[in-house]
Design a protein around this motif. Structure first.
Motif, PDB file in Angstrom:
ATOM      1  N   HIS A  18      13.091  -2.215  -3.551  1.00  0.00           N
ATOM      2  CA  HIS A  18      11.715  -2.412  -4.039  1.00  0.00           C
ATOM      3  C   HIS A  18      10.891  -1.138  -3.860  1.00  0.00           C
ATOM      4  CE1 HIS A  18       7.412  -3.402  -3.474  1.00  0.00           C
ATOM      5  NE2 HIS A  18       7.600  -4.209  -4.495  1.00  0.00           N
ATOM      6  N   TRP A  19      10.950  -0.553  -2.648  1.00  0.00           N
ATOM      7  CA  TRP A  19      10.051   0.579  -2.370  1.00  0.00           C
ATOM      8  C   TRP A  19      10.536   1.866  -3.046  1.00  0.00           C
ATOM      9  CZ3 TRP A  19       5.395  -0.671  -1.567  1.00  0.00           C
ATOM     10  CH2 TRP A  19       5.089  -1.858  -0.912  1.00  0.00           C
ATOM     11  N   ALA A  22       9.493   1.433  -6.604  1.00  0.00           N
ATOM     12  CA  ALA A  22       8.029   1.549  -6.746  1.00  0.00           C
ATOM     13  C   ALA A  22       7.630   3.030  -6.750  1.00  0.00           C
ATOM     14  CB  ALA A  22       7.328   0.797  -5.619  1.00  0.00           C
ATOM     15  N   ILE A  25       8.662   4.653  -9.994  1.00  0.00           N
ATOM     16  CA  ILE A  25       7.849   4.343 -11.173  1.00  0.00           C
ATOM     17  C   ILE A  25       6.526   5.100 -11.147  1.00  0.00           C
ATOM     18  CG2 ILE A  25       6.549   2.469 -12.286  1.00  0.00           C
ATOM     19  CD1 ILE A  25       9.128   0.828 -11.842  1.00  0.00           C
ATOM     20  N   PHE A  26       5.908   5.214  -9.974  1.00  0.00           N
ATOM     21  CA  PHE A  26       4.675   6.022  -9.898  1.00  0.00           C
ATOM     22  C   PHE A  26       4.989   7.476 -10.282  1.00  0.00           C
ATOM     23  CE2 PHE A  26       3.127   2.612  -6.937  1.00  0.00           C
ATOM     24  CZ  PHE A  26       2.059   2.222  -7.719  1.00  0.00           C
ATOM     25  N   VAL A 155       1.329  -3.617 -12.581  1.00  0.00           N
ATOM     26  CA  VAL A 155       1.465  -3.055 -11.225  1.00  0.00           C
ATOM     27  C   VAL A 155       0.118  -3.196 -10.495  1.00  0.00           C
ATOM     28  CG1 VAL A 155       1.828  -0.944  -9.877  1.00  0.00           C
ATOM     29  CG2 VAL A 155       3.367  -1.476 -11.774  1.00  0.00           C
ATOM     30  N   HIS A 158      -0.378  -6.724  -9.440  1.00  0.00           N
ATOM     31  CA  HIS A 158       0.605  -7.012  -8.389  1.00  0.00           C
ATOM     32  C   HIS A 158       0.133  -6.454  -7.034  1.00  0.00           C
ATOM     33  CE1 HIS A 158       4.642  -7.350  -6.683  1.00  0.00           C
ATOM     34  NE2 HIS A 158       4.711  -6.042  -6.494  1.00  0.00           N
ATOM     35  N   VAL A 159      -0.381  -5.232  -7.037  1.00  0.00           N
ATOM     36  CA  VAL A 159      -0.837  -4.605  -5.789  1.00  0.00           C
ATOM     37  C   VAL A 159      -2.068  -5.350  -5.265  1.00  0.00           C
ATOM     38  CG1 VAL A 159      -1.830  -2.497  -4.801  1.00  0.00           C
ATOM     39  CG2 VAL A 159       0.137  -2.339  -6.339  1.00  0.00           C
ATOM     40  N   ALA A 162      -0.998  -8.533  -3.700  1.00  0.00           N
ATOM     41  CA  ALA A 162      -0.366  -8.330  -2.381  1.00  0.00           C
ATOM     42  C   ALA A 162      -1.460  -8.124  -1.322  1.00  0.00           C
ATOM     43  CB  ALA A 162       0.574  -7.127  -2.430  1.00  0.00           C
ATOM     44  N   VAL A 173       3.133 -12.494   3.078  1.00  0.00           N
ATOM     45  CA  VAL A 173       3.713 -11.931   1.847  1.00  0.00           C
ATOM     46  C   VAL A 173       3.934 -10.415   1.934  1.00  0.00           C
ATOM     47  CG1 VAL A 173       3.127 -11.430  -0.551  1.00  0.00           C
ATOM     48  CG2 VAL A 173       3.136 -13.771   0.245  1.00  0.00           C
ATOM     49  N   ARG A 176       6.558  -9.542   4.812  1.00  0.00           N
ATOM     50  CA  ARG A 176       7.977  -9.824   4.562  1.00  0.00           C
ATOM     51  C   ARG A 176       8.609  -8.848   3.576  1.00  0.00           C
ATOM     52  NH1 ARG A 176       8.095 -15.635   1.445  1.00  0.00           N
ATOM     53  NH2 ARG A 176       7.569 -14.886  -0.632  1.00  0.00           N
ATOM     54  N   MET A 177       7.769  -8.006   2.911  1.00  0.00           N
ATOM     55  CA  MET A 177       8.327  -6.959   2.059  1.00  0.00           C
ATOM     56  C   MET A 177       8.238  -5.597   2.779  1.00  0.00           C
ATOM     57  SD  MET A 177       9.897  -6.228  -0.613  1.00  0.00           S
ATOM     58  CE  MET A 177      10.039  -7.076  -2.153  1.00  0.00           C
TER      59      MET A 177
END
Ligand code: HEM
Ligand code: HEM
Length: 183
Positions: A18-19, A22, A25-26, A155, A158-159, A162, A173, A176-177
């Motif tokens: 995931h990270w 992420a 993509i940035f 995105v 989503h941010v 979060a 949430v 846990r990521m």
């Protein structure tokens, strides 16, 4: 902390993917927009090929991520989350997967329909079995120049979601990521 997901949190592999993706993509958004402002010429071509090379890395990680996701359970939504928020979380996650894949495929097709193999830095290149075709090139280029906008919007939502879960609803949430919660 285990490498696999559990019913309440993401495992090490899912978190790492995931990270890394992420950040990737940035980075791709930044590189893509930077080359867009450059004058036509060898520097712009080189910047596009650098962008495409990083994108191949992100594409490989995305494939791993989808395979890993199907080999694992998915943590349940936190208890007490209203139905509409569960539904929107699921839809935004699905939308992110779709937008990322469409953007990756459109980028690769933009290059391939131009008659150029996909570059991987100066190490090697990957020829795709796609014919050079200027109509198809323009089609994929337009998709690629459009889809990053809904992707960036998803995105952002989503941010914010979060952060809302962490600071307003004060649930696990975000933990846990990231740092994890006790099993
Ligand atoms: C999620 C992955 C990707 C993101 C977020 C992304 C983002 C972007 C952005 C923001 C631009 C500038 C668009 C504009 O001018 O308005 C761009 C251009 C470009 N990208 Fe990507 N890209 C991705 C994947 C790829 C891939 C996989 C390739 C090729 C293998 C690629 C090749 C290119 C090329 C050649 C351009 C310049 C042509 C054009 O303007 O359409 N990109 N990208
Ligand atoms: C381009 C960047 C990003 C993409 C494409 C992305 C994509 C995703 C996806 C698809 C999921 C669902 C889990 C899965 O199916 O693998 C997810 C989960 C998550 N993301 Fe992101 N993400 C990005 C950036 C971020 C950022 C910057 C944050 C931090 C604020 C973040 C926080 C989270 C959290 C906390 C979860 C877990 C949600 C849950 O457990 O229900 N993401 N992300």
């Amino acid at each position: 902390m285990t490498s696999r997901n559990t019913s309440i949190q993401w495992g090490l592999v899912a978190k790492a993917l995931h990270w890394l993706i992420a950040i990737g993509i940035f980075w791709l958004l930044w590189l893509g927009l930077e080359q867009a402002d450059m004058e036509r010429g060898p520097e712009k071509t080189a910047a596009r090929m650098t962008h495409a090379s990083w994108a191949i890395l992100v594409l490989s990680l995305m494939i791993l991520r989808v395979v890993w996701r199907f080999m694992n359970e998915t943590p349940a939504h936190p208890e007490g989350l209203p139905g509409w928020q569960r539904m929107s979380a699921t839809l935004v996650h699905l939308g992110l997967y779709i937008a990322v894949f469409v953007q990756l495929v459109a980028g690769a097709m933009t290059v391939a329909t131009n008659g150029v193999p996909l570059p991987f830095f100066d190490l090697f290149s990957i020829p795709l079995p796609v014919a050079e075709d200027s109509d198809a090139h323009h089609f994929w280029e337009e998709i690629h120049e459009f889809v990053w906008k809904p992707l960036a919007a998803l995105v952002a939502v989503h941010v914010l979601a979060a952060l809302y879960n962490h600071f307003v609803r004060k649930n696990d949430v975000l933990r846990r990521m990231t740092v994890g919660v006790g099993d």
